[in-house]
Every structure is written in structure tokens, then in C-alpha cells.
Enzyme design. Structure first.
Site, PDB file in Angstrom:
ATOM      1  N   LYS A 117     -11.710   1.604  19.546  1.00  0.00           N
ATOM      2  CA  LYS A 117     -10.557   1.552  18.631  1.00  0.00           C
ATOM      3  C   LYS A 117      -9.974   0.148  18.577  1.00  0.00           C
ATOM      4  CE  LYS A 117      -9.036   6.258  18.043  1.00  0.00           C
ATOM      5  NZ  LYS A 117      -8.038   7.282  18.287  1.00  0.00           N
ATOM      6  N   LYS A 199     -20.795   8.502  15.250  1.00  0.00           N
ATOM      7  CA  LYS A 199     -20.099   9.796  15.233  1.00  0.00           C
ATOM      8  C   LYS A 199     -19.442  10.074  13.877  1.00  0.00           C
ATOM      9  CE  LYS A 199     -16.025  10.079  17.075  1.00  0.00           C
ATOM     10  NZ  LYS A 199     -14.803  10.134  17.899  1.00  0.00           N
ATOM     11  N   LYS A 202     -12.952  11.277  11.180  1.00  0.00           N
ATOM     12  CA  LYS A 202     -12.012  11.446  10.065  1.00  0.00           C
ATOM     13  C   LYS A 202     -11.431  10.108   9.628  1.00  0.00           C
ATOM     14  CE  LYS A 202      -8.485  13.196  13.298  1.00  0.00           C
ATOM     15  NZ  LYS A 202      -8.642  14.065  14.359  1.00  0.00           N
TER      16      LYS A 202
END
Ligand code: TYM
Length: 334
Positions: A117, A199, A202
């Protein structure tokens, strides 16, 4: 141990940080209702966690209602499960501070999600992003949780929660139940449809990479039709050499509740194109009724609101017991 429970407990949470994908469904949400008859279940909308990335306040509020509606639409009975918002239970943030003092920076530095992230949000690598796994540990440990249904990507965070619990128990005596992960055999790691080496997420910028739980059928079918496949023509599970087909096998197996070997047998004579359509159809058949219930539920915000208020109260009571025990043990005047 502040542990007055009658049954084994389950806790899990999902972030209201975007529309939920097929990955969230197969890795986590689909498994939640399967546990509701045998366990005391706490399912949380973890809104505090979302602030680690900038959010639009109105959109965040709307997505929190949306996620509660999806919990219900996926089959969670609001009488049997405690469905609540993290921000309605202040004990999460309070325990998180304490547990942070029992977590080493070395441990947080190893978290792959933090590394991932922070590379995607290089302009906003904030303290919350770094200490996020401590808040997640607090979420779980507050409820004396026995098992945590999650996808593969959360396993490392759960291991950290176990380490923190064990460390605390060693210093102060039995305080927390040490939770076990509950990771499904298939569907624990659903990959992107266009790049099956990463992966399904969203927060992906390319909408062709994911399928949303509430997406319409035509669009879902189009995405499966375009899904990347591999060279060769055999429908066999081989993640290294056939990541695209393996991902589709995994999705189909999870949706149908069968093994990967069964999928290989069923499609032994099929072509890639036919298989992709079969996977798309199976996904649509499963998601369509959930989408319909979800849309109904979203018309009645008052009902959703009443569930949140009632369940927030229940969660605060249980969380309050654990926190009080912790406060006493660390030496606060309670
Ligand atoms: P989140 O909101 O990113 O995802 C929610 C759940 O969906 C699973 N998941 C997937 N499973 C399979 N394939 C995928 N592509 C996929 N993408 C997501 C996740 O593993 C997760 O189970 N930190 C957590 C939220 C959280 C939590 C908790 C979970 C906060 N506190 C306490 C359990 C217990 C997260 O960001 O999940």
C-alpha cells in the site's frame, strides 16, 4: 480472562473502502453465513481502517450502509449475528493503543500489505497505514475470538494478532483467546481477470480486472469472456504455467463448492472459450439473488440504521469486558 461466552466465537471484518469484489465474496463473505448456526459471530464494517487511505466522507458513509446491506443480502441473519460498525465501538481504538505498545516495529516492517500500500500511495504513507495491523489485532482480540474467516492476503495480519495475544498473555496471564485463521480451500486468493499474477482488488484502477458483487450480468459475462487465458488448450490447474486458467478453475470450484479436480474432470473436453462462459454463468447465478436482495435493502436505510444501533450496543458490552480486564492488568485504575 474476561470471557463469559457460551459458544465459540467468530470475528471478521471488511473495509467499506470500495464496492466489494468477487474476491471479497469468495474469500470471506460467502463463508460468513455458513458459520452462523454453530458459532457466536461478530461481523464488523471496519470503517476506522479505511482512513489509512483518503476517503470522501459522504461516499464512506454510503458505503458503510452498503456493506451492512451486503452482509444481510449474503444471508447473514441480523438476529443471529452481531453486525456492527467499528466506529460505534470505541474500545477498538482504545485497545489498539495498548496493543501498539506490545508490538515491535520490526514486526510491522515485515507486513507485506504495508509495503504494497505504501508503494501505491507514495504521497500518503501515514502512521495509520503502518499501525493498521495493530488495530486489526484489537478488533479480533476484543471479542475473545476463536476463529477468523479471511482470505489468504490477511493471514500475515492474523499471525501478528496471534503473536501479540501470546506475548500479552505471557506477561499478564491468560487475557486473550489466541485466534485461528479460517481460510477456505478454494477462493482464498482470487486473482485479477486481466493479470492473474496479481490479486483481484476493489481498489484496482482497471475495472476489467475485477467483478463486483453488485455488477449487472451483461457486464460480468463480458469480463469473463475477455479474461486472460494461457497458451495451450487444456483446462488444468497449474498456477505457475497457467495462472489465468487456474484462477478460473479456482473461482468455479469455490462458487460450485467442488474441488479443482472435479472442475478439471467436468471440463476435460471443453475449450477455453466455453469454460470462460461457464464460469461467468455460474458467477452470475450466484450473485444475481444477492444483488436483488441488496437493492431492496438499500431502499430502507432506517432498517439498516436500526440494526447498527442495536448491534453496536451488544458489541460494546462484550468489548468493554475485555478492555476492562486489560486495563486492570496493565495497571490502570478501573
Ligand atoms: P479487505 O476489506 O481488504 O477484504 C475483506 C476480506 O476479503 C478478502 N479478500 C479476498 N479473498 C480472496 N481473494 C481476493 N482477491 C480477496 N481480496 C480480499 C480478505 O482477505 C478479507 O478477508 N484488514 C482487513 C479487514 C479487517 C479484518 C479485521 C478482517 C480489519 N479488521 C479483523 C478480519 C478480522 C482487510 O483489509 O480486508
Amino acid at each position: 480472562m474476561a470471557d463469559t461466552k457460551q459458544n465459540k466465537r467468530i470475528f471478521s471484518g471488511i473495509q467499506p473502502s470500495g464496492n466489494l469484489t468477487l474476491g471479497n465474496y469468495l474469500g470471506a463473505l460467502k463463508n460468513f453465513p455458513l458459520l452462523q448456526n454453530d458459532y457466536e459471530c461478530y461481523y464488523c464494517v471496519v470503517d476506522l481502517h479505511t482512513l489509512t487511505v483518503r476517503q470522501d466522507p459522504e461516499a464512506l458513509r454510503e458505503r458503510s450502509y452498503s456493506l451492512i446491506a451486503l452482509y444481510l443480502a449474503a444471508g447473514l441473519d441480523p438476529e443471529k449475528n452481531v453486525l456492527f460498525l467499528q466506529s460505534h465501538v470505541p474500545q477498538h481504538a482504545e485497545l489498539s493503543w495498548i496493543l501498539g505498545c506490545y508490538t515491535y516495529m520490526g514486526e510491522l516492517n515485515r507486513m507485506t500489505q504495508f509495503k504494497d500500500k505504501s508503494s501505491r500511495h507514495a504521497d500518503n504513507i501515514n502512521g495509520g497505514l503502518y499501525t493498521y495491523p495493530v488495530l486489526m489485532a484489537a478488533d479480533i482480540l476484543l471479542y475473545q475470538t476463536d476463529a477468523v474467516p479471511i482470505g489468504q492476503d490477511q493471514k500475515q495480519h492474523l499471525e501478528l494478532a496471534r503473536n501479540i495475544a501470546e506475548r500479552f498473555n505471557k506477561i499478564y496471564g491468560d487475557t486473550f483467546v489466541v485466534p485461528e485463521p479460517f481460510i477456505p480451500k478454494t477462493g482464498a486468493r482470487v486473482m485479477s481477470l486481466q493479470d492473474p499474477t496479481k490479486k483481484m482488488s476493489k481498489s484496482d484502477d482497471n475495472a476489467n480486472n475485477f467483478v463486483l458483487i453488485t455488477e449487472d450480468e451483461a457486464s460480468i459475462m463480458k469480463k469473463f469472456k475477455r479474461a486472460v487465458t494461457d497458451s495451450g488448450s487444456e483446462i488444468i490447474f497449474d498456477e505457475e504455467n497457467k495462472p489465468g486458467i487456474s484462477n478460473l478453475i479456482n473461482i468455479y470450484a469455490s462458487i460450485k463448492g467442488i474441488s479443482r479436480e472435479d472442475v478439471e474432470k467436468e471440463f476435460a473436453a471443453a475449450r477455453y472459450g466455453d469454460f470462460k462462459m461457464a464460469v461467468g454463468t455460474a458467477v452470475c447465478e450466484t450473485l444475481a439473488p444477492i444483488k436483488a436482495r441488496y437493492e431492496e435493502l438499500m431502499k430502507d436505510k432506517q432498517y439498516l440504521e436500526s440494526i447498527l444501533r442495536k448491534n453496536g450496543e451488544k458489541a460494546r458490552t462484550v468489548a468493554g469486558e475485555t478492555l476492562k480486564d486489560v486495563y486492570r492488568k496493565v495497571g490502570f485504575i478501573v
